[in-house]
Design an enzyme around this catalytic site. Structure first.
Site, PDB file in Angstrom:
ATOM      1  N   GLY A  38       0.814  -1.207   0.000  1.00 39.01           N
ATOM      2  CA  GLY A  38       0.000   0.000   0.000  1.00 39.01           C
ATOM      3  C   GLY A  38       0.843   1.250   0.000  1.00 39.01           C
ATOM      4  O   GLY A  38       2.025   1.229   0.361  1.00 39.01           O
ATOM      5  N   GLN A  39       0.242   2.350  -0.431  1.00 39.36           N
ATOM      6  CA  GLN A  39       0.933   3.636  -0.462  1.00 39.36           C
ATOM      7  C   GLN A  39      -0.067   4.748  -0.240  1.00 39.36           C
ATOM      8  O   GLN A  39      -1.164   4.730  -0.803  1.00 39.36           O
ATOM      9  CB  GLN A  39       1.641   3.835  -1.807  1.00 39.36           C
ATOM     10  CG  GLN A  39       2.387   5.151  -1.929  1.00 39.36           C
ATOM     11  CD  GLN A  39       3.260   5.215  -3.168  1.00 39.36           C
ATOM     12  OE1 GLN A  39       3.857   4.217  -3.564  1.00 39.36           O
ATOM     13  NE2 GLN A  39       3.343   6.389  -3.772  1.00 39.36           N
ATOM     14  N   GLY A  40       0.304   5.703   0.601  1.00 38.82           N
ATOM     15  CA  GLY A  40      -0.560   6.833   0.878  1.00 38.82           C
ATOM     16  C   GLY A  40       0.139   8.138   0.597  1.00 38.82           C
ATOM     17  O   GLY A  40       1.194   8.178  -0.042  1.00 38.82           O
ATOM     18  N   ALA A  41      -0.454   9.222   1.092  1.00 41.96           N
ATOM     19  CA  ALA A  41       0.102  10.542   0.834  1.00 41.96           C
ATOM     20  C   ALA A  41       1.412  10.771   1.574  1.00 41.96           C
ATOM     21  O   ALA A  41       2.249  11.550   1.131  1.00 41.96           O
ATOM     22  CB  ALA A  41      -0.917  11.608   1.231  1.00 41.96           C
ATOM     23  N   LYS A  73       4.990   0.013   8.316  1.00 41.72           N
ATOM     24  CA  LYS A  73       4.610   1.316   7.775  1.00 41.72           C
ATOM     25  C   LYS A  73       5.804   2.251   7.907  1.00 41.72           C
ATOM     26  O   LYS A  73       6.397   2.354   8.986  1.00 41.72           O
ATOM     27  CB  LYS A  73       3.403   1.874   8.534  1.00 41.72           C
ATOM     28  CG  LYS A  73       2.712   3.025   7.838  1.00 41.72           C
ATOM     29  CD  LYS A  73       1.353   3.301   8.470  1.00 41.72           C
ATOM     30  CE  LYS A  73       0.576   4.324   7.658  1.00 41.72           C
ATOM     31  NZ  LYS A  73      -0.782   4.542   8.201  1.00 41.72           N
ATOM     32  N   ASP A 132     -10.992  10.055   9.527  1.00 44.81           N
ATOM     33  CA  ASP A 132     -10.926   9.470   8.183  1.00 44.81           C
ATOM     34  C   ASP A 132     -11.574   8.089   8.192  1.00 44.81           C
ATOM     35  O   ASP A 132     -10.991   7.100   7.738  1.00 44.81           O
ATOM     36  CB  ASP A 132      -9.481   9.385   7.692  1.00 44.81           C
ATOM     37  CG  ASP A 132      -9.390   9.130   6.188  1.00 44.81           C
ATOM     38  OD1 ASP A 132     -10.394   9.369   5.482  1.00 44.81           O
ATOM     39  OD2 ASP A 132      -8.322   8.691   5.711  1.00 44.81           O
ATOM     40  N   GLU A 177       4.493   4.588   2.927  1.00 46.18           N
ATOM     41  CA  GLU A 177       4.181   3.325   2.276  1.00 46.18           C
ATOM     42  C   GLU A 177       4.038   2.227   3.315  1.00 46.18           C
ATOM     43  O   GLU A 177       4.541   2.335   4.435  1.00 46.18           O
ATOM     44  CB  GLU A 177       5.280   2.949   1.276  1.00 46.18           C
ATOM     45  CG  GLU A 177       5.396   3.913   0.117  1.00 46.18           C
ATOM     46  CD  GLU A 177       6.488   3.507  -0.864  1.00 46.18           C
ATOM     47  OE1 GLU A 177       6.471   4.021  -1.985  1.00 46.18           O
ATOM     48  OE2 GLU A 177       7.351   2.683  -0.511  1.00 46.18           O
ATOM     49  N   ILE A 178       3.359   1.163   2.925  1.00 48.73           N
ATOM     50  CA  ILE A 178       3.167   0.012   3.802  1.00 48.73           C
ATOM     51  C   ILE A 178       3.690  -1.227   3.094  1.00 48.73           C
ATOM     52  O   ILE A 178       3.404  -1.453   1.911  1.00 48.73           O
ATOM     53  CB  ILE A 178       1.686  -0.182   4.171  1.00 48.73           C
ATOM     54  CG1 ILE A 178       1.123   1.090   4.813  1.00 48.73           C
ATOM     55  CG2 ILE A 178       1.525  -1.358   5.135  1.00 48.73           C
ATOM     56  CD1 ILE A 178      -0.350   1.000   5.139  1.00 48.73           C
TER      57      ILE A 178
END
Length: 495
Positions: free
Chosen positions: A23-26, A45, A136, A29-30
């Site tokens: 996974g990747q966010g703002a 993370k 969120d 990354e995970i």
């Protein structure tokens, strides 16, 4: 953001090996990973230490304080590796967004929707009772357990946008006149679209939208991309018509949320009871599996599997239509949401949280709700939430970005917290038994008393330690001495 570049096979602290990016966010990354000592599957993370908006420190702080809640994933350790901050936690299974899309017609059965709702409310109550907002709430921030025995447990994840909403005194922080948008447009509350400061009610509005999508497969604004247009449509549908095809409990849920002001504490028990009553009125029992748990023969064809699930959903939908026509009587029956035992592991060790469901005198007979045969919503309107009911620790202003570096040279008290240091993966989880013999209110009182006597040890630290975050280990005695409870559910009581 740029790829952080943790390569498969990278070894962290001689113990955690990186497997692949999941996974990747703002802000980071995970990765999935593995403990090379005991082969435990983990999630890692990471964020760069020079990231402008650092969120991992805040996420670690909140997650560590929630470790006794059965609906929050297990924290293992954290620290710094080269130019990266990292957090190691339990690897979970699919998130609820992925699971919903796999179902027939892209929706869950009403029974699964109601059970999920109770677990999600309980996890949010635990966060709120610690003095934080999640901000969120969405299906992809809830995931089921990876272990087969935990696939009926929903875990709240990703606290990167969390914000403390109480002062050190326990009073609710005054609402700011205007704030930026926070959350995910599809599920954010109307207040978020209007740039209003968010309170506990807004997390629950997000839960409400999520449950509608689970039960109906879509929301009216699903095709819109612009958040302002989405906000306008939410205001247009801010009436009972939004849930006209769902049982009447959903309109009662909505009515309670609309009655809340910024500083009000929602009646979590009332909301859980609404969902619980609807569930039992469907004729479903504790043993009724979630949609994704439905067993099919390994040799059966895909069409046979689909037919089985379709029949189950059609049956529940027919029951729902019958209930809508005749109305529902309040039921005093309650269904326990959690399995009888929940594994809590730490550093390769495990213990059991024994949640006995066979005590006839147990006041918690519902899906986490109190035994109230005729629940009425209770709204507490006051700026002071009593120090014993909300979090215990003195917090510097948190703007939702997690602020500050993990470097101990930072002047913020939060950045000098010894509890945020790398513990090498040892002893980060307390081995405690949960008792199911106290009702929710008693648990609140006990939890709060413990918090008040805990000298704010979770978040404040004494500020005297200037060593890097990955050089300090928590002693076994320090960890063993803390018995602060994370939430007010019966499943989180400390014996």
């Amino acid at each position: 953001m740029q790829n952080i570049g943790f390569a498969a096979g990278s070894l962290i602290k001689g113990r955690w090996t990186v497997v692949k990016k999941i996974g990747q966010g703002a802000f980071g990354e995970i990765f999935s990973g593995k403990n090379i000592i005991n082969n435990e599957q983990i999630a890692i993370k990471v964020e760069k230490v020079d990231t402008k908006k650092q969120v991992l420190r805040l996420e670690v702080a909140v997650l560590k304080k929630l470790q006794l809640c059965p609906y929050v994933c297990r924290f293992i350790t954290c620290g710094r590796h080269n130019d990266y901050n990292y957090m190691v936690m339990e690897l979970l299974g699919e998130n609820l967004s992925e699971l919903r899309r796999k179902q027939l017609d892209g929706k869950f059965s009403l029974g699964s929707t109601l059970k999920l709702g109770v677990q999600m409310i309980q996890s949010l109550q635990a966060v709120h009772d610690l003095g934080y907002l999640h901000r969120d709430v969405k299906p992809s921030n809830f995931a089921i357990g990876l272990n087969p025995s935990k696939r009926n447990i929903t875990y709240l994840i990703d606290f990167g946008l969390a914000r403390r909403f109480v002062l050190a005194s326990g009073e609710v922080r005054p609402a700011r006149e205007s704030t930026g948008f926070r959350g995910t447009a599809r599920y954010a509350s109307i207040n978020s679209h209007l740039s209003k400061d968010l309170g506990r009610r807004d997390d629950l509005w997000s839960i409400f939208y999520v449950l509608i999508e689970f039960a109906e497969g879509q929301l009216p604004w699903r095709k819109l991309k612009d958040k302002d247009q989405i906000g306008e449509m939410k205001q247009k549908y801010n009436t009972p018509d939004l849930v006209k095809d769902l049982p009447p409990q959903f309109s009662q849920f909505m009515k309670h949320l609309k009655s809340l002001n910024y500083e009000d504490r929602p009646n979590y028990v009332f909301l859980q009871t609404l969902l619980n009553d609807c569930y039992t009125s469907l004729g479903l029992s504790e043993s009724t599996p979630f949609d994704w748990e439905v067993q099919t023969n390994s040799g059966a064809s895909s069409s046979s599997s689909n037919t089985t699930q379709q029949q189950q959903q059609q049956q529940q939908q027919q029951q729902q239509r019958n209930l809508n026509q005749s109305g529902l009587n309040n039921s005093s029956a309650r269904l326990m949401a959690s399995p009888s035992t929940i594994d809590v592991e730490a550093s390769g060790k495990s213990t059991q949280l024994n949640n006995s469901n066979n005590n006839n005198n147990n006041n918690n007979k519902g899906l986490g709700a109190e035994n109230d045969s005729s629940p009425q919503p209770q709204i507490i309107r006051r700026n002071s939430e009593s120090n014993s009911q909300i979090a215990n620790s003195s917090e510097s202003d948190n703007k939702g970005s997690g602020g500050g570096s993990w470097n101990q040279k930072s002047s913020s008290p939060r950045h000098k917290d010894k509890n945020l240091q790398d513990d090498g993966g040892e002893g980060s989880q307390k081995h405690l038994k949960a008792s199911n013999n106290n009702n929710i209110n008693n648990n609140n009182n006990n939890y709060n008393n413990n918090n008040n006597n805990n000298n704010n040890s979770h978040m404040n630290g004494n500020g005297s330690n200037s060593q890097p975050i990955d050089k300090i280990e928590l002693s076994h005695q320090q960890q063993k001495s803390s018995t602060t409870k994370c939430c007010s559910t019966s499943k989180c009581s400390v014996m």
